[in-house]
Design a protein around this motif. Structure first.
Motif, mmCIF file in Angstrom:
data_model
loop_
_atom_site.group_PDB
_atom_site.id
_atom_site.type_symbol
_atom_site.label_atom_id
_atom_site.label_comp_id
_atom_site.label_asym_id
_atom_site.label_seq_id
_atom_site.Cartn_x
_atom_site.Cartn_y
_atom_site.Cartn_z
ATOM 1 N N ILE A 50 17.794 3.005 -2.295
ATOM 2 C CA ILE A 50 18.559 3.480 -3.458
ATOM 3 C C ILE A 50 18.193 2.672 -4.690
ATOM 4 O O ILE A 50 17.970 3.218 -5.777
ATOM 5 C CB ILE A 50 20.075 3.382 -3.163
ATOM 6 C CG1 ILE A 50 20.445 4.363 -2.059
ATOM 7 C CG2 ILE A 50 20.882 3.656 -4.423
ATOM 8 C CD1 ILE A 50 21.855 4.211 -1.554
ATOM 9 N N LYS A 51 18.091 1.375 -4.511
ATOM 10 C CA LYS A 51 17.742 0.518 -5.647
ATOM 11 C C LYS A 51 16.406 0.935 -6.239
ATOM 12 O O LYS A 51 16.278 1.101 -7.451
ATOM 13 C CB LYS A 51 17.685 -0.938 -5.191
ATOM 14 C CG LYS A 51 17.400 -1.888 -6.322
ATOM 15 C CD LYS A 51 16.960 -3.245 -5.822
ATOM 16 C CE LYS A 51 15.517 -3.217 -5.444
ATOM 17 N NZ LYS A 51 15.004 -4.531 -5.029
ATOM 18 N N PHE B 77 5.915 1.757 -6.187
ATOM 19 C CA PHE B 77 5.816 0.556 -5.369
ATOM 20 C C PHE B 77 6.387 0.831 -3.979
ATOM 21 O O PHE B 77 5.811 0.419 -2.964
ATOM 22 C CB PHE B 77 6.556 -0.600 -6.049
ATOM 23 C CG PHE B 77 6.709 -1.803 -5.180
ATOM 24 C CD1 PHE B 77 5.641 -2.641 -4.952
ATOM 25 C CD2 PHE B 77 7.921 -2.091 -4.583
ATOM 26 C CE1 PHE B 77 5.771 -3.743 -4.138
ATOM 27 C CE2 PHE B 77 8.056 -3.188 -3.766
ATOM 28 C CZ PHE B 77 6.983 -4.017 -3.537
ATOM 29 N N ALA B 78 7.502 1.548 -3.959
ATOM 30 C CA ALA B 78 8.148 1.838 -2.672
ATOM 31 C C ALA B 78 7.218 2.635 -1.768
ATOM 32 O O ALA B 78 7.214 2.440 -0.556
ATOM 33 C CB ALA B 78 9.442 2.595 -2.892
ATOM 34 N N LEU B 79 6.418 3.537 -2.362
ATOM 35 C CA LEU B 79 5.486 4.305 -1.548
ATOM 36 C C LEU B 79 4.470 3.391 -0.881
ATOM 37 O O LEU B 79 4.158 3.542 0.296
ATOM 38 C CB LEU B 79 4.765 5.349 -2.407
ATOM 39 C CG LEU B 79 5.594 6.559 -2.834
ATOM 40 C CD1 LEU B 79 4.727 7.523 -3.626
ATOM 41 C CD2 LEU B 79 6.165 7.267 -1.630
ATOM 42 N N PHE C 34 -3.579 6.293 -11.051
ATOM 43 C CA PHE C 34 -2.496 5.322 -10.890
ATOM 44 C C PHE C 34 -1.352 5.939 -10.090
ATOM 45 O O PHE C 34 -0.748 5.287 -9.239
ATOM 46 C CB PHE C 34 -2.006 4.895 -12.282
ATOM 47 C CG PHE C 34 -1.048 3.738 -12.263
ATOM 48 C CD1 PHE C 34 -1.508 2.443 -12.057
ATOM 49 C CD2 PHE C 34 0.296 3.937 -12.459
ATOM 50 C CE1 PHE C 34 -0.648 1.383 -12.041
ATOM 51 C CE2 PHE C 34 1.179 2.870 -12.450
ATOM 52 C CZ PHE C 34 0.709 1.588 -12.244
ATOM 53 N N ILE C 35 -1.081 7.223 -10.355
ATOM 54 C CA ILE C 35 0.006 7.894 -9.639
ATOM 55 C C ILE C 35 -0.481 8.396 -8.287
ATOM 56 O O ILE C 35 0.258 8.388 -7.305
ATOM 57 C CB ILE C 35 0.568 9.051 -10.503
ATOM 58 C CG1 ILE C 35 1.221 8.469 -11.740
ATOM 59 C CG2 ILE C 35 1.559 9.893 -9.721
ATOM 60 C CD1 ILE C 35 1.529 9.467 -12.814
ATOM 61 N N LEU C 36 -1.758 8.766 -8.237
ATOM 62 C CA LEU C 36 -2.294 9.318 -6.990
ATOM 63 C C LEU C 36 -2.381 8.257 -5.890
ATOM 64 O O LEU C 36 -2.112 8.537 -4.717
ATOM 65 C CB LEU C 36 -3.683 9.903 -7.263
ATOM 66 C CG LEU C 36 -4.365 10.625 -6.100
ATOM 67 C CD1 LEU C 36 -3.580 11.881 -5.756
ATOM 68 C CD2 LEU C 36 -5.799 10.966 -6.462
ATOM 69 N N ALA C 37 -2.716 7.027 -6.285
ATOM 70 C CA ALA C 37 -3.024 5.983 -5.299
ATOM 71 C C ALA C 37 -1.906 5.745 -4.283
ATOM 72 O O ALA C 37 -2.162 5.800 -3.078
ATOM 73 C CB ALA C 37 -3.395 4.688 -6.010
ATOM 74 N N PRO C 38 -0.665 5.498 -4.727
ATOM 75 C CA PRO C 38 0.371 5.256 -3.713
ATOM 76 C C PRO C 38 0.604 6.466 -2.822
ATOM 77 O O PRO C 38 0.912 6.298 -1.635
ATOM 78 C CB PRO C 38 1.620 4.929 -4.534
ATOM 79 C CG PRO C 38 1.328 5.271 -5.924
ATOM 80 C CD PRO C 38 -0.139 5.330 -6.092
ATOM 81 N N VAL C 39 0.426 7.657 -3.397
ATOM 82 C CA VAL C 39 0.603 8.871 -2.588
ATOM 83 C C VAL C 39 -0.423 8.884 -1.461
ATOM 84 O O VAL C 39 -0.095 9.118 -0.302
ATOM 85 C CB VAL C 39 0.462 10.125 -3.467
ATOM 86 C CG1 VAL C 39 0.590 11.375 -2.626
ATOM 87 C CG2 VAL C 39 1.492 10.107 -4.570
ATOM 88 N N GLU D 161 0.803 -4.036 -10.667
ATOM 89 C CA GLU D 161 1.349 -3.275 -11.795
ATOM 90 C C GLU D 161 2.346 -2.193 -11.364
ATOM 91 O O GLU D 161 2.828 -1.444 -12.191
ATOM 92 C CB GLU D 161 0.208 -2.596 -12.567
ATOM 93 C CG GLU D 161 -0.811 -3.546 -13.141
ATOM 94 C CD GLU D 161 -0.324 -4.276 -14.371
ATOM 95 O OE1 GLU D 161 0.896 -4.246 -14.625
ATOM 96 O OE2 GLU D 161 -1.156 -4.868 -15.061
ATOM 97 N N TYR D 162 2.610 -2.100 -10.089
ATOM 98 C CA TYR D 162 3.451 -1.007 -9.626
ATOM 99 C C TYR D 162 4.920 -1.400 -9.577
ATOM 100 O O TYR D 162 5.266 -2.547 -9.314
ATOM 101 C CB TYR D 162 3.001 -0.537 -8.238
ATOM 102 C CG TYR D 162 1.772 0.340 -8.312
ATOM 103 C CD1 TYR D 162 1.902 1.708 -8.460
ATOM 104 C CD2 TYR D 162 0.510 -0.205 -8.275
ATOM 105 C CE1 TYR D 162 0.790 2.513 -8.544
ATOM 106 C CE2 TYR D 162 -0.613 0.591 -8.365
ATOM 107 C CZ TYR D 162 -0.461 1.953 -8.490
ATOM 108 O OH TYR D 162 -1.564 2.750 -8.584
ATOM 109 N N SER D 163 5.774 -0.419 -9.835
ATOM 110 C CA SER D 163 7.210 -0.684 -9.782
ATOM 111 C C SER D 163 7.898 0.564 -9.253
ATOM 112 O O SER D 163 7.256 1.598 -9.008
ATOM 113 C CB SER D 163 7.728 -1.017 -11.178
ATOM 114 O OG SER D 163 7.505 0.077 -12.032
#
Lengths: 364, 317
Positions: free
Chosen positions: B59-60, B228-230, B77-82, B222-224
């Protein structure tokens, strides 16, 4: 990034620079081509401040020099002023002082070992070491009322006499201490990974180290048996039986061995000081201070990090005309460039850890 | 037909839920175990024994501001964690939890696993590169080198298992271990596989591409927020996957006396996961060059040796 090297700013905000040290690294892939430490982010002007404080007030400032060994800093400063005053310190006070600074040395080395191991990726030792350090902090809390910044020494003695509780707690700590150091060594000393990370890293010859002005455990790791407690005994150090551990190659591993052995030796000194503590015969624990004379003095002690010196120029007033500190961390840091060049980035972190810098002391 | 498809979808959702639940509680387990190893308590504020901590963390992270640094290459940048999460989750399609609890059992399951899990490196590499940050980039490069180096001995170690069971279907591999687990038949292969798995999952002592003491946080500096959670979920899903695979390839899968198959499987998996945490609490980290030496000069020759010996024995006897 073809043939070019990249410049990497290690710090001032970085997990393993132990404070606000900035090292400008020139990297060729993972190899460090050049390393330039940039200090001064924590400059508070302690030396200049001292010129406007009375001698007694400066004592509080010395706590803030090397906050991991505040007791040793108190000690160095107080000894320098006593040299200026030419007063004799009661034997009992001398012994308690020795016990306190040796406890502080253990605490400082414990903290160093914990954070250093953490820099190399071993996260668990830190918590064991903090546990023991906490006991020492408790002892300090009991005797002086403060854990980190005791300001406990006074010119000619101590702020208060040691109570039976202090002796009891210290004895209790020392009883189990050797076994606990064995535990740490079991985790690290023979660990092949620890050895491969530390052996042969940051090597320095005795001559190089001497020319750079390096002191403390780092120079002992190169094989030179140089310790101010032995060579220029102060505060009754000549009464105690202890050895000076030395290394051979001056690498990170030797430095680790030296510091671990020093912890054991310090524990021996503390127990000797506690056992041989002269009885309290009712006389005050502090000699009388009348007037600060004119003159110049320099006195240095073996702090956990090396030679900590205080140079005082007095014009006869309530505060010194000039006070200069010789901080061991600052001088030891000068070896960084030489040791890091040509090594890998991971080694740079190990070497910064080995130097055991406290930035508050480097920047003053 | 429709019923079959519906059943399959329900199965997928159920297994996905189990996997994500395990991943969430793996984070809690890690923190609790580390607390135990390090004479502290670990999370104990949220719910009884901190049992709701993963929920609170989720949740946080959802409510954190979703930031994208200005100098980043937004798309990647958005694709990478996915990529890094999806690559791991795809693998669970062929991972059986018990004799009949799996989404699909394909004859080339191991090949599929190797192919899909290799995709994970793109997540890390792209994250490191697109962040446009030197620490991230170094993390990304280290990751690429490390993952490629360790994938080869890893694959060679598995080939030993494949020769023994003469099949690439994981269900067959487990069934072939009914009498004797592969860890007995393939001790060297098991060690190689274990070491390489640690490197593949980016766990201590091989956590070189995000090691905080050198690279701050490596590729994820650099992720948050949820991005980051992914990554975080991807990492723990990877540990869970690795534990499942060790269990399936070497520890006899769901085989075991008395207790139900599913229980055996999860007991073994969580024991493996515990070992991951145990090692993290014990050892210091390798250096980059030592890591490469270990892979190319030790693991690879040993893996070949293991493969050749296994092949000769299977052919001769």
């Amino acid at each position: 990034m073809t043939e070019e090297s990249i410049t990497l700013n290690l710090g001032p905000h970085h997990p393993s620079t132990h404070g606000v040290l900035r090292v400008q690294l020139e990297l060729d892939g993972e190899i460090v081509v050049d390393a330039q430490p940039d200090v001064g982010f924590l400059h508070r002007g302690l030396e200049k401040l001292s010129e406007h404080r009375t001698y007694q007030q400066i004592l509080v400032l010395t706590d803030r020099l090397d906050y991991l060994a505040a007791m040793s800093n108190n000690f160095g400063y107080v000894l320098a002023v006593e040299k200026l005053l030419e007063i004799e310190v009661p034997k009992r006070a001398q012994y308690i002082r020795v016990a306190l600074v040796e406890l502080q040395r253990i605490a400082s080395h414990l903290f160093w070992l914990g954070t250093h191991a953490h820099d190399l990726g071993a996260m668990t030792p830190l918590f064991y070491m903090l546990r023991e350090r906490e006991d020492i902090m408790d002892i300090f809390d009991g005797i002086s009322g403060a854990r980190l910044t005791p300001s406990f020494m006074r010119f000619g003695g101590l702020a208060a006499d040691a109570d039976p509780d202090f002796v009891k707690k210290t004895k209790k700590l020392l009883d189990g201490f050797s076994g606990k150091v064995d535990d740490y060594e079991r985790l690290l000393t023979e660990n092949p990974m620890w050895k491969s990370r530390t052996q042969g890293v940051g090597m320095m010859s005795t001559e190089e180290a001497l020319n750079t002005g390096i002191s403390g455990p780092m120079i002992r790791a190169t094989g030179l048996e140089w310790d101010l407690r032995k060579s220029n005994p102060y505060s009754s150090y000549e009464d105690f039986d202890f050895e000076i551990p030395t290394g051979i190659r001056g690498d990170v591993y030797d430095c680790y061995r030296v510091r671990v052995k020093e912890m054991r030796e310090s524990a021996r000194i503390v127990s000797q000081a506690i056992d041989g503590l002269p009885e309290n015969d009712g006389s005050p624990i502090k000699a009388k201070v009348v007037k600060f004379p004119e003159g110049e003095v320099y006195h240095s002690i073996e702090s956990p990090r090396g030679e900590l010196g205080f140079y005082i120029v007095s014009a006869g007033g309530k505060s010194p005309f000039r006070l200069r500190v010789r901080p061991p961390s600052f001088v030891n840091l000068q070896g960084l460039n030489k040791m890091v060049k040509g090594r890998l980035l991971s080694d740079a972190v190990a070497i910064i850890g080995m130097i055991d810098i406290v930035l508050a002391e480097v920047d003053r | 037909m429709i019923v079959e498809i519906l059943l399959q979808i329900i199965k997928i959702i159920a297994i996905f839920a189990v996997v994500m639940g395990c991943v969430a509680y793996l984070t809690l387990m890690e923190r609790k175990c580390l607390g135990f190893f390090q004479i502290r308590l670990g999370p104990n504020r949220v719910g009884p024994w901190g049992l709701l901590q993963p929920v609170a963390d989720g949740i946080k992270l959802f409510f954190k501001e979703d930031m994208t640094v200005l100098h980043a290459n937004k798309f990647y940048f958005i694709l990478a964690p996915v990529i890094s999460l999806v690559a791991v989750l795809f693998c669970f399609a062929v991972v059986p939890f018990a004799g009949n609890v799996y989404i699909i059992d394909i004859p080339v399951a191991v090949l599929y696993l190797m192919a899909i899990s290799s995709m994970g490196v793109y997540g890390v590499l792209l994250a490191g590169w697109s962040s446009n940050n030197k620490y991230s980039a170094m993390g990304g490069y280290r990751a690429t080198a490390q993952m490629i180096s360790y994938e080869i001995p890893l694959a060679l170690a598995i080939v030993g298992v494949l020769i023994l069971s003469r099949s690439m279907s994981i269900v067959d591999i487990v069934n072939a271990q009914k009498g004797m687990w592969n860890i007995v038949k393939q001790p060297l292969g098991f060690i190689i596989y274990l070491v390489c798995t640690f490197a593949e999952t980016n766990r201590c002592p091989f956590d070189l591409y995000e090691c905080e003491n050198e690279l701050v946080a490596g590729y994820q500096t650099e992720y948050s927020s949820m991005k980051f959670a992914l990554f975080y979920m991807g990492e723990y899903a990877h540990i869970f996957l690795a534990s499942c695979l060790i269990t399936l390839f070497y520890l006899g899968g769901w085989n075991g006396p008395v207790l139900p198959a599913l229980l055996w499987f999860f007991m073994k998996v969580f024991f493996c996961a515990f070992c991951f945490i145990w090692v993290r609490a014990t050892y210091p980290r390798f250096r980059y060059d030592q890591l490469m030496n270990l892979s190319w000069k030790v693991m690879l020759p040993l893996a070949f040796l293991n493969l050749i010996v296994t092949a000769i024995i299977v052919v001769m006897f």
